[in-house]
Design an enzyme around this catalytic site. Structure first.
Site, PDB file in Angstrom:
ATOM      1  CG  HIS A 144      77.569  56.933  56.678  1.00  0.00           C
ATOM      2  ND1 HIS A 144      77.144  58.317  56.398  1.00  0.00           N
ATOM      3  CD2 HIS A 144      78.345  56.661  55.451  1.00  0.00           C
ATOM      4  CE1 HIS A 144      77.761  58.694  55.068  1.00  0.00           C
ATOM      5  NE2 HIS A 144      78.356  57.803  54.616  1.00  0.00           N
ATOM      6  CG  HIS A 191      81.466  54.409  52.411  1.00  0.00           C
ATOM      7  ND1 HIS A 191      80.518  54.643  51.257  1.00  0.00           N
ATOM      8  CD2 HIS A 191      81.183  55.384  52.992  1.00  0.00           C
ATOM      9  CE1 HIS A 191      79.858  55.696  51.506  1.00  0.00           C
ATOM     10  NE2 HIS A 191      80.420  56.178  52.708  1.00  0.00           N
ATOM     11  CG  PHE A 192      82.733  47.455  55.576  1.00  0.00           C
ATOM     12  CD1 PHE A 192      83.253  48.526  56.014  1.00  0.00           C
ATOM     13  CD2 PHE A 192      82.186  46.720  56.598  1.00  0.00           C
ATOM     14  CE1 PHE A 192      83.624  48.798  57.638  1.00  0.00           C
ATOM     15  CE2 PHE A 192      82.249  46.679  57.870  1.00  0.00           C
ATOM     16  CZ  PHE A 192      82.938  47.837  58.353  1.00  0.00           C
ATOM     17  CG  HIS A 227      76.504  63.353  50.424  1.00  0.00           C
ATOM     18  ND1 HIS A 227      77.965  62.676  50.647  1.00  0.00           N
ATOM     19  CD2 HIS A 227      76.698  64.518  49.783  1.00  0.00           C
ATOM     20  CE1 HIS A 227      78.791  63.594  50.384  1.00  0.00           C
ATOM     21  NE2 HIS A 227      78.087  64.579  49.966  1.00  0.00           N
ATOM     22  CG  HIS A 278      78.286  63.037  55.616  1.00  0.00           C
ATOM     23  ND1 HIS A 278      77.615  63.690  54.855  1.00  0.00           N
ATOM     24  CD2 HIS A 278      78.784  61.925  54.866  1.00  0.00           C
ATOM     25  CE1 HIS A 278      77.474  63.346  53.693  1.00  0.00           C
ATOM     26  NE2 HIS A 278      78.170  62.156  53.525  1.00  0.00           N
ATOM     27  CG  ASP A 290      81.392  59.213  55.457  1.00  0.00           C
ATOM     28  OD1 ASP A 290      81.141  58.095  54.681  1.00  0.00           O
ATOM     29  OD2 ASP A 290      81.784  60.102  55.010  1.00  0.00           O
ATOM     30  CG  HIS A 306      89.837  56.455  49.332  1.00  0.00           C
ATOM     31  ND1 HIS A 306      89.062  56.219  48.212  1.00  0.00           N
ATOM     32  CD2 HIS A 306      88.916  57.419  49.961  1.00  0.00           C
ATOM     33  CE1 HIS A 306      87.894  56.742  48.125  1.00  0.00           C
ATOM     34  NE2 HIS A 306      87.860  57.465  49.152  1.00  0.00           N
TER      35      HIS A 306
HETATM   36  C1  NCD Z   1      82.540  58.626  50.607  1.00  0.00           C
HETATM   37  C2  NCD Z   1      83.331  57.403  50.104  1.00  0.00           C
HETATM   38  O1  NCD Z   1      84.592  57.384  49.690  1.00  0.00           O
HETATM   39  O2  NCD Z   1      82.648  56.420  49.634  1.00  0.00           O
HETATM   40  N1  NCD Z   1      83.645  59.673  50.549  1.00  0.00           N
HETATM   41  C3  NCD Z   1      83.353  60.778  51.340  1.00  0.00           C
HETATM   42  O3  NCD Z   1      84.305  61.576  51.207  1.00  0.00           O
HETATM   43  N2  NCD Z   1      82.737  60.833  52.474  1.00  0.00           N
HETATM   44  C4  NCD Z   1      81.378  58.843  50.196  1.00  0.00           C
HETATM   45  C5  NCD Z   1      80.295  59.694  51.004  1.00  0.00           C
HETATM   46  O4  NCD Z   1      79.921  59.302  52.095  1.00  0.00           O
HETATM   47  O5  NCD Z   1      80.222  60.831  50.470  1.00  0.00           O
HETATM   48 ZN    ZN Z   2      78.307  61.117  51.808  1.00  0.00          ZN
HETATM   49 ZN    ZN Z   3      79.772  57.979  53.262  1.00  0.00          ZN
END
Ligand code: NCD
Ligand code: ZN
Ligand code: ZN
Ligand code: ZN
Length: 421
Positions: free
Chosen positions: A55, A57-58, A173, A220, A287, A291
């Site tokens: 899991h 997010h790149f 999710h 998560h 996860d 940011h």
């Molecule tokens: C994730 C994201 O920023 O892409 N944010 C988060 O709070 N976990 C998206 C997600 O996994 O819900």
């Molecule tokens: Zn999520």
């Molecule tokens: Zn996520």
């Protein structure tokens, strides 16, 4: 043998001094002694399978100011993660075959680690075309970063049937959008109240009713009261993050700790820890949701949710092994073996036939985590100041890629989907 790795290796559930023989990037033989053209002797250091982070997010394409596949995968490999599964909430979202193939080309150019790509499920998604090339499908039941929200499972009834028929995992999710409160937020406690444990519980119940034909995977898990609900749904697997295990609303993090689902209280954290030990939670995934600091400096209500974590996941867990709070076996099962099994990739074990992805660990050598020294583009960490055991060397398919935090190998990450043979 082309390559031989010697050390204190985690094989068949225990550590033993032995040699791992590698041909064409795959483990071909394990024996007390082996001859090789190239021999790496790591002495008494531990050799464990490369971790699979199921899991991440790149942010590539579309949000490369936060991260891209180059920086994200550098962070991964420096933390002992040799395979990542990237989520579909990029720009454009990964909901069509052409978007999936575009992302695949980006990752093939930039990635230091092997990867799989999730496809997002929305009304109208062509599941059949995506299912051959995606590592799995992802469904968002609550709003979070990106616009992939599906508020009712009835909207995607046909799509869920197609996912079930494809045999691929449906990762979810699981927060119930209709139970979310929308009070103004100033703190982690407020964020937790707006997205209560009931939100999570209700979403899991709905999945058990309306998506039980799918191979469900709950991303998560954040509340201890969710654990008994997970047990009621057959064939379901579940995931927990390092932040839900190690941080809570009392951690003084402000917006850096703002994440979905939210951090909760200490007893939730402890319940999840026990759930991991018991195997009620199958895998640990980061996860990794970077940011920029600038975005996180917005007021609490406006700051985006998510935190980076791919580089610190294995080191934090290994520190708990060092302190004897966790068995090495629990860590290898949750970060390597089970994610490989669940998503059907040829990785996550030191055994003949598996990819030779390995991390070399000196369990006595913990260091203090500093966000500015990590490799994510966002350069901060909610785990700042905690201890981690970072790998000394990491091999991807038989080649040393990083040593002591330095890149020494080439960029050769590839898609791990459909290579099972
Ligand atoms: C994730 C994201 O920023 O892409 N944010 C988060 O709070 N976990 C998206 C997600 O996994 O819900
Ligand atoms: Zn999520
Ligand atoms: Zn996520
Ligand atoms: Zn310590």
């Amino acid at each position: 043998m082309e390559v031989v790795v010697e050390g204190n290796c985690y094989v068949s559930g225990r550590l033993e001094r032995c040699c791992v023989g590698i041909e064409n990037g795959r483990i071909s033989k394990i024996a007390k002694t082996l001859d090789g053209d190239k021999v790496y002797n790591f002495g008494s250091k531990l050799v464990i399978p490369g971790a699979i982070d199921a899991h991440v997010h790149f942010r590539d394409p579309g949000m490369t100011n936060k991260e891209d596949f180059g920086t994200g995968s550098m962070a991964a490999i420096c933390g002992g993660v040799t395979c990542v599964f990237d989520m579909p909430n990029t720009r454009p979202p990964t909901t069509t075959l052409s978007a999936l193939r575009d992302k695949k080309r980006i990752a093939e150019c930039k990635s230091l680690v092997d990867f799989g790509l999730f496809a997002g499920v929305r009304p109208g998604t062509d599941i059949a075309s995506l299912s051959k090339e995606a590592v799995g499908f992802k469904l968002y039941m609550a709003s979070t970063t990106g616009g992939l929200l599906v508020t009712s499972l009835d909207q995607v009834r046909a799509e869920l049937q197609a996912v079930a028929a494809s045999g691929k995992v449906l990762a979810v999710h699981a927060e119930d959008e209709s139970l979310r409160a929308r009070e103004a937020e100033e703190s982690l406690e407020d964020h937790m109240r707006n997205r209560s444990a009931d939100c999570e519980a209700s979403a899991i119940r709905k999945l058990g009713e309306k998506a039980k034909a799918c191979r469900l995977h709950i991303c998560h898990v954040s509340a201890k009261n969710s654990l008994p609900l997970l047990a009621k749904i057959p064939n379901l697997t579940a995931e927990v993050t390092p932040h839900h295990l190690l941080l809570d609303t009392a951690s003084r993090l402000g917006t850096l700790g703002k994440v979905n689902p939210p951090l909760r209280r200490r007893d939730d954290r402890q319940g999840l820890f026990q759930g991991l030990k018991d195997g009620k939670l199958d895998i640990v995934a980061s996860d990794h949701a970077p940011h920029t600091l600038e975005e996180k400096e917005e007021s609490f209500d406006y700051a985006p949710t998510g935190m980076p974590g791919v580089e610190t996941m294995l080191p934090l867990m290994l520190h708990h092994v060092k302190e004897r709070h966790l068995d090495l076996g629990t860590v290898v099962r949750g970060l390597c073996e089970r994610p490989g099994e669940i998503y059907g990739v040829n990785k996550g074990r030191i055994a003949p036939g598996y990819d030779a992805d390995l991390s070399v660990i000196d369990i006595s050598a913990a260091s203090v985590i500093k966000g500015s020294k990590l490799h994510s583009k966002c350069a901060w960490s909610a785990f700042e100041g905690m201890h981690g055991v970072f790998p000394k060397a990491v091999l991807l398919r038989g080649e040393v890629i990083v040593e002591d935090g330095y890149l020494v190998g080439e960029r050769k990450g590839r898609d791990s989907v459909g290579r099972q043979e």
